[in-house]
Design an enzyme around this catalytic site. Structure first.
Site, PDB file in Angstrom:
ATOM      1  N   PRO A  21      81.699 -50.594 -66.945  1.00  0.00           N
ATOM      2  CG  PRO A  21      81.141 -51.736 -65.013  1.00  0.00           C
ATOM      3  CD  PRO A  21      81.142 -50.369 -65.607  1.00  0.00           C
ATOM      4  N   GLY A  52      77.974 -53.035 -71.034  1.00  0.00           N
ATOM      5  CA  GLY A  52      76.527 -52.923 -70.984  1.00  0.00           C
ATOM      6  C   GLY A  52      75.982 -51.783 -70.163  1.00  0.00           C
ATOM      7  CB  SER A  81      73.223 -45.098 -74.762  1.00  0.00           C
ATOM      8  OG  SER A  81      72.896 -46.342 -75.333  1.00  0.00           O
ATOM      9  CD  GLU A 137      84.731 -50.019 -76.572  1.00  0.00           C
ATOM     10  OE1 GLU A 137      85.911 -50.414 -76.477  1.00  0.00           O
ATOM     11  OE2 GLU A 137      83.904 -50.113 -75.667  1.00  0.00           O
ATOM     12  CE1 TYR A 181      82.814 -61.089 -73.208  1.00  0.00           C
ATOM     13  CE2 TYR A 181      81.655 -60.848 -75.282  1.00  0.00           C
ATOM     14  CZ  TYR A 181      82.287 -60.291 -74.196  1.00  0.00           C
ATOM     15  OH  TYR A 181      82.383 -58.915 -74.097  1.00  0.00           O
ATOM     16  CG  ASP A 229      82.109 -45.687 -77.236  1.00  0.00           C
ATOM     17  OD1 ASP A 229      83.328 -45.753 -77.501  1.00  0.00           O
ATOM     18  OD2 ASP A 229      81.241 -46.364 -77.837  1.00  0.00           O
ATOM     19  NE  ARG A 275      71.008 -49.462 -67.273  1.00  0.00           N
ATOM     20  CZ  ARG A 275      71.442 -48.311 -66.795  1.00  0.00           C
ATOM     21  NH1 ARG A 275      72.664 -47.887 -67.071  1.00  0.00           N
ATOM     22  NH2 ARG A 275      70.658 -47.557 -66.041  1.00  0.00           N
ATOM     23  NE  ARG A 277      67.925 -60.161 -68.243  1.00  0.00           N
ATOM     24  CZ  ARG A 277      68.501 -60.251 -67.046  1.00  0.00           C
ATOM     25  NH1 ARG A 277      69.467 -61.131 -66.857  1.00  0.00           N
ATOM     26  NH2 ARG A 277      68.129 -59.458 -66.071  1.00  0.00           N
TER      27      ARG A 277
END
Length: 211
Positions: free
Chosen positions: A12, A14, A19, A35, A47, A86, A138, A140
């Site tokens: 999902p 975040g 990383s 991406e 959003y 990723d 994460r 945030r």
């Protein structure tokens, strides 16, 4: 000759896909495929109003990911150069089924099938997931302005969609190993031992592929 490694990381929003992809890319010296996210001109509007902007948002992602994978196939995989991404392009259908109305979903799926027919398929998948609280924390912490209006209810639905998708993926593709990582108990950004554990799992699967 053994099939060149092509590893995709999924999960999902975040959860830490990019990383982890960067860290594994550095460790294994694989080409990193990231991406395109923030470059999507429709994402902020999406959003704010999912129904109004979902088709434009999903089409932008689909076309860009198609182009990225086409380039990766030509420049790296066919040249026997390993790649770690990723994302997996099939994630597009997870989001499309969640956000598009039926008439637009039907159109989108036809385009998706045409574009992805000959796309290279990852031969290993790393799946990151966590509780909603961890995902929200994460998001945030990384502080992307564009993500601050994401509704918790949307993320909760998306998390469940990913679980359903991955369960179905493992049944449909038993030949592609899936490494599942629990983000609630694993923090590979802050703790080297957690990263080392993931590296060990990936290494073991790589060895199995060439035996």
């Amino acid at each position: 000759m053994a099939e060149v490694p092509f590893i995709a990381i999924e999960g999902p929003i975040g959860i830490g896909k990019t990383s982890l992809a960067k860290k594994l890319s550095n460790h294994f010296n694989y080409h990193l495929l990231k991406e395109i996210v923030e470059e999507n001109p429709f994402l902020g509007k999406f959003y704010d109003d999912i129904d109004e902007w979902s088709f434009q948002t999903e089409m932008f992602f689909l076309c860009n990911r198609f182009k990225q994978l086409e380039d990766i196939d030509k420049k790296y995989l066919r040249a026997n150069k390993a790649v770690i991404a990723d994302y997996h392009i099939s994630k597009n259908m997870i989001f499309a089924k969640r956000t598009l109305q039926e008439d637009k979903l039907e159109k989108y799926e036809k385009i998706y099938q045409i574009l992805t027919t000959d796309m290279p398929t990852p031969n290993m998948l790393i799946y990151l997931n966590a509780s909603l609280d961890t995902i929200l924390d994460r998001i945030r912490r990384r502080g992307r302005n564009i993500e601050q209006n994401i509704k918790a209810s949307y993320l909760a639905q998306l998390r469940n969609d990913y679980e359903d998708y991955m369960n179905a993926f493992e049944q449909l593709h038993p030949d592609i190993p899936v490494i599942r990582i629990n983000g609630d108990t694993t923090d590979f950004v802050q703790y080297q031992k957690d990263l080392d554990c993931i590296i060990e799992k990936v290494t073991n699967h790589l060895h199995l592929r060439v035996e």
